[in-house]
Enzyme design. Structure first.
Site, PDB file in Angstrom:
ATOM      1  N   HIS A  16       0.843  -1.193   0.000  1.00  0.00           N
ATOM      2  CA  HIS A  16       0.000   0.000   0.000  1.00  0.00           C
ATOM      3  C   HIS A  16       0.878   1.242   0.000  1.00  0.00           C
ATOM      4  O   HIS A  16       2.098   1.158   0.112  1.00  0.00           O
ATOM      5  CB  HIS A  16      -0.974  -0.002   1.185  1.00  0.00           C
ATOM      6  CG  HIS A  16      -0.354   0.203   2.529  1.00  0.00           C
ATOM      7  ND1 HIS A  16      -1.031   0.725   3.604  1.00  0.00           N
ATOM      8  CD2 HIS A  16       0.893  -0.034   2.996  1.00  0.00           C
ATOM      9  CE1 HIS A  16      -0.249   0.790   4.664  1.00  0.00           C
ATOM     10  NE2 HIS A  16       0.922   0.327   4.328  1.00  0.00           N
ATOM     11  N   CYS A  25       5.913   6.048   4.758  1.00  0.00           N
ATOM     12  CA  CYS A  25       4.776   5.235   4.280  1.00  0.00           C
ATOM     13  C   CYS A  25       4.009   5.887   3.134  1.00  0.00           C
ATOM     14  O   CYS A  25       3.056   5.318   2.620  1.00  0.00           O
ATOM     15  CB  CYS A  25       3.838   4.899   5.431  1.00  0.00           C
ATOM     16  SG  CYS A  25       4.597   3.776   6.617  1.00  0.00           S
ATOM     17  N   HIS A  29       4.921   0.361  -0.358  1.00  0.00           N
ATOM     18  CA  HIS A  29       5.663  -0.609   0.450  1.00  0.00           C
ATOM     19  C   HIS A  29       4.697  -1.712   0.863  1.00  0.00           C
ATOM     20  O   HIS A  29       3.498  -1.632   0.592  1.00  0.00           O
ATOM     21  CB  HIS A  29       6.282   0.061   1.681  1.00  0.00           C
ATOM     22  CG  HIS A  29       5.260   0.606   2.631  1.00  0.00           C
ATOM     23  ND1 HIS A  29       4.520   1.746   2.373  1.00  0.00           N
ATOM     24  CD2 HIS A  29       4.830   0.156   3.833  1.00  0.00           C
ATOM     25  CE1 HIS A  29       3.694   1.971   3.367  1.00  0.00           C
ATOM     26  NE2 HIS A  29       3.855   1.018   4.278  1.00  0.00           N
ATOM     27  N   HIS A  31       3.546  -5.119   3.738  1.00  0.00           N
ATOM     28  CA  HIS A  31       3.567  -5.681   5.088  1.00  0.00           C
ATOM     29  C   HIS A  31       3.177  -7.153   5.048  1.00  0.00           C
ATOM     30  O   HIS A  31       2.418  -7.578   4.179  1.00  0.00           O
ATOM     31  CB  HIS A  31       2.581  -4.950   6.009  1.00  0.00           C
ATOM     32  CG  HIS A  31       2.893  -3.514   6.207  1.00  0.00           C
ATOM     33  ND1 HIS A  31       3.914  -3.084   7.031  1.00  0.00           N
ATOM     34  CD2 HIS A  31       2.328  -2.401   5.695  1.00  0.00           C
ATOM     35  CE1 HIS A  31       3.955  -1.770   7.012  1.00  0.00           C
ATOM     36  NE2 HIS A  31       3.000  -1.327   6.208  1.00  0.00           N
ATOM     37  N   HIS A  75      -1.139 -10.415  -1.627  1.00  0.00           N
ATOM     38  CA  HIS A  75      -0.319 -10.020  -2.770  1.00  0.00           C
ATOM     39  C   HIS A  75      -1.021  -9.004  -3.670  1.00  0.00           C
ATOM     40  O   HIS A  75      -0.818  -8.990  -4.883  1.00  0.00           O
ATOM     41  CB  HIS A  75       0.166 -11.248  -3.548  1.00  0.00           C
ATOM     42  CG  HIS A  75       1.235 -11.985  -2.824  1.00  0.00           C
ATOM     43  ND1 HIS A  75       0.966 -12.865  -1.808  1.00  0.00           N
ATOM     44  CD2 HIS A  75       2.590 -11.924  -2.929  1.00  0.00           C
ATOM     45  CE1 HIS A  75       2.107 -13.338  -1.329  1.00  0.00           C
ATOM     46  NE2 HIS A  75       3.105 -12.780  -1.979  1.00  0.00           N
ATOM     47  N   GLU A 136       0.337  -5.150  11.620  1.00  0.00           N
ATOM     48  CA  GLU A 136       1.044  -4.673  10.427  1.00  0.00           C
ATOM     49  C   GLU A 136       2.529  -5.022  10.478  1.00  0.00           C
ATOM     50  O   GLU A 136       3.132  -5.362   9.471  1.00  0.00           O
ATOM     51  CB  GLU A 136       0.847  -3.157  10.336  1.00  0.00           C
ATOM     52  CG  GLU A 136       1.458  -2.511   9.138  1.00  0.00           C
ATOM     53  CD  GLU A 136       1.158  -1.025   9.086  1.00  0.00           C
ATOM     54  OE1 GLU A 136       0.050  -0.669   8.659  1.00  0.00           O
ATOM     55  OE2 GLU A 136       2.034  -0.239   9.469  1.00  0.00           O
TER      56      GLU A 136
END
EC number: 4.-.-.-
Length: 149
Positions: A16, A25, A29, A31, A75, A136
């Protein structure tokens, strides 16, 4: 019998970007999310029922969460549909990537609210969503509790 809470955990990888954010952020990137889903209800007491003693079959809960959350978000890359990331999303989609355009800024807080709505809509009438915990990172998570909502 008493009221019982049961929890099932799920893992998925999602990317995201937080448009307008003032830190790292804002960049795309990902998680390794961990989602804990806790439901509450009374175990089945009908001795002729194949699921005697269960609040809900873990397999049934797994099916709901996989279909509503894991299979869609794993994904995938999530962007707020109201940001300039829409152009990037379009390009990624055209290249065969799984992109989700959400109605919200894709923070853990907003994602857990979205997940709660989706899971609640699929639960049997006698089962309630008690809480969700969306982790996260190893040290950061958001929680949703029915009692707060």
């Amino acid at each position: 019998m008493g009221t019982i809470r049961i929890t099932k955990q799920f893992n998925f990888e999602t990317g995201h970007a937080l448009y307008g954010y003032d830190g790292k952020c804002r960049n795309v990137h990902g998680h390794s999310y961990k989602l804990s889903v806790t439901v509450i209800g009374r175990p089945i007491t009908d001795t002729s029922h194949v699921k005697l003693g269960m609040v809900i079959d873990f397999g049934d809960l797994k099916k709901i969460v996989k279909e509503e959350i894991v299979d869609k978000f794993d994904h995938a890359t999530v962007f707020n549909k109201n940001t300039p990331h829409v152009e990037l999303a379009k390009e990624l989609t055209e290249r065969g990537h799984n992109v989700i355009l959400a109605d919200y800024q894709p923070t853990s807080e907003n994602m857990v609210i979205d997940f709660a709505k989706k899971i609640k809509a699929r639960l049997p009438k006698n089962i309630e969503l008690f809480s969700l915990k969306l982790q996260e990172t190893e040290t950061s998570f958001a929680e949703w509790h029915a009692s707060d909502n």
